[in-house]
Write a protein that holds these residues in place. Structure first.
Motif, PDB file in Angstrom:
ATOM      1  N   THR A  37      40.921  41.836  32.317  1.00 38.33           N
ATOM      2  CA  THR A  37      40.786  41.789  33.777  1.00 38.33           C
ATOM      3  C   THR A  37      39.874  40.644  34.202  1.00 38.33           C
ATOM      4  O   THR A  37      40.209  39.875  35.121  1.00 38.33           O
ATOM      5  N   LEU A  38      38.729  40.519  33.538  1.00 35.63           N
ATOM      6  CA  LEU A  38      37.806  39.437  33.879  1.00 35.63           C
ATOM      7  C   LEU A  38      38.421  38.070  33.607  1.00 35.63           C
ATOM      8  O   LEU A  38      38.221  37.128  34.386  1.00 35.63           O
ATOM      9  N   ARG A  39      39.147  37.956  32.507  1.00 37.19           N
ATOM     10  CA  ARG A  39      39.744  36.673  32.159  1.00 37.19           C
ATOM     11  C   ARG A  39      40.728  36.211  33.231  1.00 37.19           C
ATOM     12  O   ARG A  39      40.749  35.039  33.613  1.00 37.19           O
ATOM     13  N   TYR A  40      41.547  37.136  33.744  1.00 39.21           N
ATOM     14  CA  TYR A  40      42.533  36.754  34.750  1.00 39.21           C
ATOM     15  C   TYR A  40      41.970  36.727  36.165  1.00 39.21           C
ATOM     16  O   TYR A  40      42.437  35.964  36.993  1.00 39.21           O
ATOM     17  N   ALA A  41      40.972  37.546  36.442  1.00 44.32           N
ATOM     18  CA  ALA A  41      40.423  37.599  37.800  1.00 44.32           C
ATOM     19  C   ALA A  41      39.377  36.514  38.050  1.00 44.32           C
ATOM     20  O   ALA A  41      39.281  35.979  39.162  1.00 44.32           O
ATOM     21  N   SER A  73      38.550  33.925  35.446  1.00 44.88           N
ATOM     22  CA  SER A  73      38.676  32.842  34.456  1.00 44.88           C
ATOM     23  C   SER A  73      37.508  32.812  33.477  1.00 44.88           C
ATOM     24  O   SER A  73      37.237  31.796  32.851  1.00 44.88           O
ATOM     25  N   HIS A  74      36.801  33.901  33.357  1.00 43.05           N
ATOM     26  CA  HIS A  74      35.720  34.044  32.379  1.00 43.05           C
ATOM     27  C   HIS A  74      35.940  35.341  31.605  1.00 43.05           C
ATOM     28  O   HIS A  74      36.479  36.295  32.150  1.00 43.05           O
ATOM     29  N   SER A  75      35.516  35.351  30.374  1.00 44.41           N
ATOM     30  CA  SER A  75      35.663  36.571  29.591  1.00 44.41           C
ATOM     31  C   SER A  75      34.324  36.955  28.966  1.00 44.41           C
ATOM     32  O   SER A  75      33.389  36.155  28.959  1.00 44.41           O
ATOM     33  N   LEU A  76      34.261  38.150  28.473  1.00 36.09           N
ATOM     34  CA  LEU A  76      33.052  38.626  27.803  1.00 36.09           C
ATOM     35  C   LEU A  76      33.017  38.018  26.398  1.00 36.09           C
ATOM     36  O   LEU A  76      33.958  38.216  25.619  1.00 36.09           O
ATOM     37  N   PRO A  77      31.975  37.309  26.049  1.00 36.43           N
ATOM     38  CA  PRO A  77      31.950  36.639  24.742  1.00 36.43           C
ATOM     39  C   PRO A  77      31.892  37.612  23.557  1.00 36.43           C
ATOM     40  O   PRO A  77      32.252  37.247  22.453  1.00 36.43           O
ATOM     41  N   TRP A  78      31.480  38.813  23.788  1.00 34.17           N
ATOM     42  CA  TRP A  78      31.324  39.784  22.710  1.00 34.17           C
ATOM     43  C   TRP A  78      32.471  40.784  22.624  1.00 34.17           C
ATOM     44  O   TRP A  78      32.502  41.622  21.723  1.00 34.17           O
ATOM     45  N   ALA A  79      33.430  40.741  23.531  1.00 32.85           N
ATOM     46  CA  ALA A  79      34.471  41.777  23.614  1.00 32.85           C
ATOM     47  C   ALA A  79      35.364  41.824  22.367  1.00 32.85           C
ATOM     48  O   ALA A  79      35.644  42.907  21.843  1.00 32.85           O
ATOM     49  N   ASP A  80      35.816  40.688  21.905  1.00 33.99           N
ATOM     50  CA  ASP A  80      36.698  40.678  20.731  1.00 33.99           C
ATOM     51  C   ASP A  80      35.970  41.213  19.497  1.00 33.99           C
ATOM     52  O   ASP A  80      36.536  41.972  18.708  1.00 33.99           O
TER      53      ASP A  80
END
Length: 175
Positions: free
Chosen positions: A32-36, A38-45
């Motif tokens: 959601t953050l990536r598409y909303a 354009s940033h993602s959580l660096p620790w999510a993966d």
């Protein structure tokens, strides 16, 4: 004793549900953050990967007690009843020895990794690699709880109640 076993199985199942829910929320939030934004959580993966590792090791015992692991029963089916019991006893003993060895190896490995930290979350790898000895410890407990029924009658516990289930499903597919 039966009440303790039921509680143990329930807690193991709920731990898996919590881990799967956390993984789903983390990955969903990251998408959601990536598409909303354009940033993602660096620790999510990284968090999702480590939760998957923990789910795999801690869920193996629940699958073992219901006969869900792969099994080839051609030799067992060809033996007389007493021979089947002896073979299942040898299998149970071999599994206990293997699981015990893996607990030992897992503790050693986790101990060696305690000073290294993960790249994104910066937690010691000890917490990631502890999944192995804990998971194999859970496998030992689950196996000990079902061993007598498995060895004597070739049955596993059913998923829906405490009644034993046959080790072979209709149509010859192993459970």
């Amino acid at each position: 004793m039966k009440r303790l076993e039921t509680l143990f199985v329930a807690l193991n199942g709920w731990a898996l549900i919590v881990m799967l829910s956390a993984m789903t929320l983390i990955v969903g939030a990251n998408i959601t953050l990536r598409y909303a934004t354009s940033h993602s959580l660096p620790w999510a993966d990284e968090a999702a990967r480590y939760l998957m590792i923990w789910m795999t090791f801690s869920g193996a015992g629940l699958i073992l007690r219901t006969g869900g692991h792969v099994a080839i029963t051609n030799l067992q089916d060809a033996l007389p009843h007493r021979g089947q019991q002896m073979l299942r006893g040898a299998i149970a003993l071999g599994l206990l020895l293997f699981f015990g060895f893996m607990v030992y190896v897992g503790v050693q490995y986790a101990d060696r990794m305690q000073y290294q930290v993960t790249p994104a979350m910066r937690i010691p790898y000890l917490y990631v690699y502890a999944a192995m000895p804990i998971g194999f410890g859970l496998l030992i407990l689950h196996l000990l709880l079902i061993a007598r029924d498995f060895i004597t009658a070739g049955t596993y516990k059913r998923r829906d109640d405490d009644q034993p289930a046959p080790d072979v499903l209709p149509g010859g597919a192993n459970g």
